[in-house]
Design a protein around this motif. Structure first.
Motif, mmCIF file in Angstrom:
data_model
loop_
_atom_site.group_PDB
_atom_site.id
_atom_site.type_symbol
_atom_site.label_atom_id
_atom_site.label_comp_id
_atom_site.label_asym_id
_atom_site.label_seq_id
_atom_site.Cartn_x
_atom_site.Cartn_y
_atom_site.Cartn_z
ATOM 1 N N GLU A 225 -14.957 -6.997 -5.701
ATOM 2 C CA GLU A 225 -16.201 -7.546 -5.188
ATOM 3 C C GLU A 225 -16.341 -7.240 -3.703
ATOM 4 O O GLU A 225 -15.350 -7.154 -2.975
ATOM 5 C CB GLU A 225 -16.276 -9.059 -5.403
ATOM 6 C CG GLU A 225 -16.549 -9.476 -6.824
ATOM 7 C CD GLU A 225 -16.877 -10.956 -6.928
ATOM 8 O OE1 GLU A 225 -16.681 -11.683 -5.926
ATOM 9 O OE2 GLU A 225 -17.332 -11.384 -8.000
ATOM 10 N N GLY A 226 -17.581 -7.057 -3.277
ATOM 11 C CA GLY A 226 -17.844 -6.809 -1.870
ATOM 12 C C GLY A 226 -19.261 -7.211 -1.529
ATOM 13 O O GLY A 226 -20.021 -7.675 -2.390
ATOM 14 N N GLN A 227 -19.623 -7.026 -0.274
ATOM 15 C CA GLN A 227 -20.962 -7.394 0.197
ATOM 16 C C GLN A 227 -21.793 -6.131 0.408
ATOM 17 O O GLN A 227 -21.389 -5.205 1.117
ATOM 18 C CB GLN A 227 -20.872 -8.174 1.505
ATOM 19 C CG GLN A 227 -22.233 -8.690 1.996
ATOM 20 C CD GLN A 227 -22.102 -9.403 3.326
ATOM 21 O OE1 GLN A 227 -21.625 -8.820 4.302
ATOM 22 N NE2 GLN A 227 -22.518 -10.671 3.370
ATOM 23 N N ALA A 228 -22.967 -6.078 -0.234
ATOM 24 C CA ALA A 228 -23.855 -4.923 -0.095
ATOM 25 C C ALA A 228 -24.369 -4.829 1.337
ATOM 26 O O ALA A 228 -24.844 -5.818 1.903
ATOM 27 C CB ALA A 228 -25.018 -5.052 -1.065
ATOM 28 N N GLN A 229 -24.280 -3.645 1.901
ATOM 29 C CA GLN A 229 -24.733 -3.428 3.274
ATOM 30 C C GLN A 229 -26.193 -2.981 3.338
ATOM 31 O O GLN A 229 -26.757 -2.807 4.419
ATOM 32 C CB GLN A 229 -23.849 -2.379 3.950
ATOM 33 C CG GLN A 229 -22.380 -2.763 4.009
ATOM 34 C CD GLN A 229 -22.160 -4.053 4.777
ATOM 35 O OE1 GLN A 229 -22.280 -4.090 5.995
ATOM 36 N NE2 GLN A 229 -21.847 -5.134 4.047
ATOM 37 N N GLY A 230 -26.801 -2.801 2.168
ATOM 38 C CA GLY A 230 -28.201 -2.419 2.093
ATOM 39 C C GLY A 230 -28.731 -2.774 0.716
ATOM 40 O O GLY A 230 -27.978 -3.232 -0.147
ATOM 41 N N PRO A 231 -30.037 -2.587 0.483
ATOM 42 C CA PRO A 231 -30.591 -2.889 -0.836
ATOM 43 C C PRO A 231 -30.058 -1.919 -1.894
ATOM 44 O O PRO A 231 -29.831 -0.749 -1.616
ATOM 45 C CB PRO A 231 -32.107 -2.724 -0.634
ATOM 46 C CG PRO A 231 -32.228 -1.795 0.536
ATOM 47 C CD PRO A 231 -31.064 -2.087 1.418
ATOM 48 N N GLY A 232 -29.849 -2.423 -3.105
ATOM 49 C CA GLY A 232 -29.350 -1.596 -4.202
ATOM 50 C C GLY A 232 -30.486 -1.106 -5.066
ATOM 51 O O GLY A 232 -30.913 -1.778 -6.017
ATOM 52 N N THR A 233 -31.018 0.071 -4.750
ATOM 53 C CA THR A 233 -32.106 0.660 -5.529
ATOM 54 C C THR A 233 -31.531 1.498 -6.656
ATOM 55 O O THR A 233 -30.565 2.234 -6.457
ATOM 56 C CB THR A 233 -33.006 1.538 -4.633
ATOM 57 O OG1 THR A 233 -33.484 0.753 -3.545
ATOM 58 C CG2 THR A 233 -34.189 2.086 -5.409
ATOM 59 N N GLU A 234 -32.110 1.371 -7.815
ATOM 60 C CA GLU A 234 -31.631 2.032 -9.031
ATOM 61 C C GLU A 234 -31.266 3.500 -8.790
ATOM 62 O O GLU A 234 -32.088 4.292 -8.327
ATOM 63 C CB GLU A 234 -32.717 1.952 -10.107
ATOM 64 C CG GLU A 234 -32.346 2.574 -11.421
ATOM 65 C CD GLU A 234 -33.447 2.399 -12.451
ATOM 66 O OE1 GLU A 234 -33.156 2.594 -13.637
ATOM 67 O OE2 GLU A 234 -34.591 2.075 -12.074
ATOM 68 N N GLY A 235 -30.012 3.839 -9.085
ATOM 69 C CA GLY A 235 -29.561 5.219 -9.002
ATOM 70 C C GLY A 235 -29.269 5.727 -7.605
ATOM 71 O O GLY A 235 -28.801 6.854 -7.432
ATOM 72 N N GLN A 236 -29.518 4.903 -6.571
ATOM 73 C CA GLN A 236 -29.319 5.339 -5.193
ATOM 74 C C GLN A 236 -27.960 4.873 -4.667
ATOM 75 O O GLN A 236 -27.384 3.894 -5.152
ATOM 76 C CB GLN A 236 -30.436 4.800 -4.296
ATOM 77 C CG GLN A 236 -31.821 5.258 -4.704
ATOM 78 C CD GLN A 236 -31.979 6.763 -4.631
ATOM 79 O OE1 GLN A 236 -31.675 7.371 -3.608
ATOM 80 N NE2 GLN A 236 -32.455 7.363 -5.702
ATOM 81 N N GLU A 237 -27.474 5.577 -3.646
ATOM 82 C CA GLU A 237 -26.198 5.196 -3.053
ATOM 83 C C GLU A 237 -26.378 4.013 -2.096
ATOM 84 O O GLU A 237 -27.425 3.855 -1.464
ATOM 85 C CB GLU A 237 -25.588 6.390 -2.313
ATOM 86 C CG GLU A 237 -25.125 7.501 -3.252
ATOM 87 C CD GLU A 237 -24.298 8.548 -2.540
ATOM 88 O OE1 GLU A 237 -24.433 8.682 -1.307
ATOM 89 O OE2 GLU A 237 -23.518 9.242 -3.223
ATOM 90 N N VAL A 238 -25.329 3.188 -2.024
ATOM 91 C CA VAL A 238 -25.363 2.014 -1.162
ATOM 92 C C VAL A 238 -23.945 1.771 -0.635
ATOM 93 O O VAL A 238 -22.963 2.034 -1.329
ATOM 94 C CB VAL A 238 -25.892 0.779 -1.935
ATOM 95 C CG1 VAL A 238 -25.008 0.435 -3.114
ATOM 96 C CG2 VAL A 238 -26.046 -0.424 -1.004
#
Length: 221
Positions: free
Chosen positions: A184-197
């Motif tokens: 588990e971790g904290q997303a540093q940006g929005p998670g858009t389908e199929g995109q890198e984050v």
């Protein structure tokens, strides 16, 4: 078999080589397809400006990274002749299979429902984007462009979903050869389908993966 490059593609290839090219292209096209899918290959013509030396043995091959779908190319190389050469031949690969299409014309911005869709046999290789065989992958999704009646509703026609927001806790699945590890971790940006984050772990380590679902990120090692 001797090979030269006259104006006619049929004369240039000859029946045995043409059949071998079609069989090879079909093998490449069928990778991962359902058994019931129907594949049709239309060979194009060599560039008439080419002046190839006579060849006693021509070897067809699938170029690296070249997908045998839609308008594509297949390789031809001389392996036994006075002068070695390597060219590509254009071809069109049609793949007919069952997929979900629009029952009637649909404008961009429509939120898809089961009533908008029905199944038909189409050329799934005719356009970019994956097709769908189950309505659950389409119902509730928003079109970003208009779709004609009878046209497949492809993944590239759909508005990308945002699976999570920046700052949310996400599950990270790290996949390596023969193993998978989840954390588990904290997303540093929005998670858009199929995109890198980017995702930051509690240890401070930051990794980059692909958003694959609700609060889910996949990382290939």
């Amino acid at each position: 078999m001797a090979f030269a490059c006259p104006a006619s593609a049929q004369q240039a290839l000859g029946e045995p080589l043409a059949r071998e090219l079609q069989q090879l292209a079909e093998q490449g096209a069928r990778a991962g397809l359902p058994a019931k899918a129907r594949v049709e290959i239309q060979l194009g013509e060599l560039d008439p400006r080419l002046r190839l030396a006579p060849c006693q043995q021509v070897q067809p091959y699938l170029p690296n990274g070249m997908k045998m779908w839609g308008r594509t190319r297949i390789g031809l190389r001389c392996v036994r002749g006075t002068s070695k050469w390597n060219v590509t031949l254009p071809l069109t690969v049609q793949v007919f299979a069952r997929a979900l299409v629009a029952k009637s014309p649909l404008p961009g911005g429509v939120i898809l429902s089961q009533a908008d869709l029905h199944e038909a046999e189409i050329d799934i290789a005719a356009d970019g984007g994956a097709v769908f065989t189950e309505a659950k992958g389409l119902v509730g999704r928003t079109l970003v462009r208009s779709v004609n009646a009878g046209e497949a509703v492809r993944s590239s026609f759909l508005k990308q979903r945002q699976w999570f927001a920046a700052g949310e806790t996400v599950k990270v699945l790290a996949i390596g050869q023969g193993y998978a590890v989840e954390g588990e971790g904290q997303a540093q940006g929005p998670g858009t389908e199929g995109q890198e984050v980017r995702v930051r772990f509690e240890s401070g380590r930051v990794v980059t993966g692909r958003a694959t679902g609700e609060r889910k990120v996949e990382l290939q090692l």
